[in-house]
Write a protein that holds these residues in place. Sequence first.
Motif, PDB file in Angstrom:
ATOM      1  N   LEU A 225       0.832  -1.203   0.000  1.00  0.00           N
ATOM      2  CA  LEU A 225       0.000   0.000   0.000  1.00  0.00           C
ATOM      3  C   LEU A 225       0.868   1.255   0.000  1.00  0.00           C
ATOM      4  CD1 LEU A 225      -2.759  -1.090   2.538  1.00  0.00           C
ATOM      5  CD2 LEU A 225      -3.135  -0.518   0.127  1.00  0.00           C
ATOM      6  N   SER A 226       1.926   1.244   0.780  1.00  0.00           N
ATOM      7  CA  SER A 226       2.823   2.399   0.833  1.00  0.00           C
ATOM      8  C   SER A 226       3.484   2.644  -0.514  1.00  0.00           C
ATOM      9  CB  SER A 226       3.894   2.188   1.906  1.00  0.00           C
ATOM     10  OG  SER A 226       3.322   2.090   3.191  1.00  0.00           O
ATOM     11  N   MET A 229       1.110   4.541  -2.848  1.00  0.00           N
ATOM     12  CA  MET A 229       0.388   5.678  -2.285  1.00  0.00           C
ATOM     13  C   MET A 229       0.583   6.971  -3.073  1.00  0.00           C
ATOM     14  SD  MET A 229       0.457   6.884   1.699  1.00  0.00           S
ATOM     15  CE  MET A 229       2.236   7.141   1.673  1.00  0.00           C
ATOM     16  N   THR A 234      -7.151   8.555  -5.370  1.00  0.00           N
ATOM     17  CA  THR A 234      -7.851   8.200  -4.140  1.00  0.00           C
ATOM     18  C   THR A 234      -8.693   6.942  -4.303  1.00  0.00           C
ATOM     19  OG1 THR A 234      -7.919  10.508  -3.428  1.00  0.00           O
ATOM     20  CG2 THR A 234      -9.500   9.011  -2.411  1.00  0.00           C
ATOM     21  N   ILE A 237      -6.537   3.838  -4.248  1.00  0.00           N
ATOM     22  CA  ILE A 237      -5.994   3.569  -2.921  1.00  0.00           C
ATOM     23  C   ILE A 237      -7.052   2.936  -2.028  1.00  0.00           C
ATOM     24  CG2 ILE A 237      -5.124   4.637  -0.799  1.00  0.00           C
ATOM     25  CD1 ILE A 237      -3.709   6.701  -2.582  1.00  0.00           C
ATOM     26  N   GLU A 241      -6.724  -0.784  -0.360  1.00  0.00           N
ATOM     27  CA  GLU A 241      -6.824  -1.040   1.082  1.00  0.00           C
ATOM     28  C   GLU A 241      -7.776  -2.204   1.358  1.00  0.00           C
ATOM     29  OE1 GLU A 241      -6.185   3.428   3.024  1.00  0.00           O
ATOM     30  OE2 GLU A 241      -8.175   2.508   2.966  1.00  0.00           O
TER      31      GLU A 241
END
Length: 272
Positions: A225-226, A229, A234, A237, A241
């Motif tokens: 996820l990082s 990012m 949005t 992301i 998640e």
Amino acid sequence: MSETQLMPGNDRISIRLGEDGVAQVRFTRGDKMNALDPEMFTSIIEAGKVLEQAEGLRVVVLSGEGRAFCAGLDTASFGRTPSADEPDLTERTYGNSNKFQQVAMLWRKLQVPVIAALHGVCFGGGLQIASGADIRIAHPDTRMAIMELKWGLVPDMGGYALWRGLVRDDVLRELVYTNREFSGAEALTLGLATYLDDDPLARATAIASDIANRNPHAIRGAKRLSAGMLERDTDAILLEESVEQHAIMRTKNQMEAVMAGMQKRAPKFEDV
């Protein structure tokens, strides 16, 4: 605690994997301040392959032997004319990278967190390698610089990709254009160091041990996820998640471990 040597006999880099899943990866060309010669490039890339295949790996601590983390390119060893069969720099020989970029990018590509312990000297390619780590612990007196303009070159070992989100744009331009030296203490204010410590290797190892006690599936998911990012919008992301969390929650054993951990670590109301 017993350890397993993963690259025995290599004279440029060593890997010791502990029972807790923490791998101590160390540059061992200390007599040359761990400067990057052709053999060093080859060894670092091989280390990345070994780590990707290492069973039980949870965290990597990256450090340098002797007086420096890494002094950058060993300019004497790169003074010779390249061989005719050496790939052009623009060829992507390691996924999205060439050989020189891969030695820095592989730490960011690795599935587990990487913590770099910086001391002594961290110049040029050494700083770009350190920038590939998730976390950087620097001694306050570490000497650091984005060195390439000093030699009439541009940073080309992944730095521009790795510095996104770390260093403010105008500050990065100044560091690149002037190739000025700065300390570990200043690196903290610039965004190139995460923490300062008089014993960066001990601090890095302590953080690694803490991370190694976490759910390894969640840690790897968090790193994925990082990694996306800064590039994803949005909506992407939010979906990612959910995808990562769903992968953990749909597995009974993992979910049971999560619930057990919540019960163990949950604060008591009277302590809140």
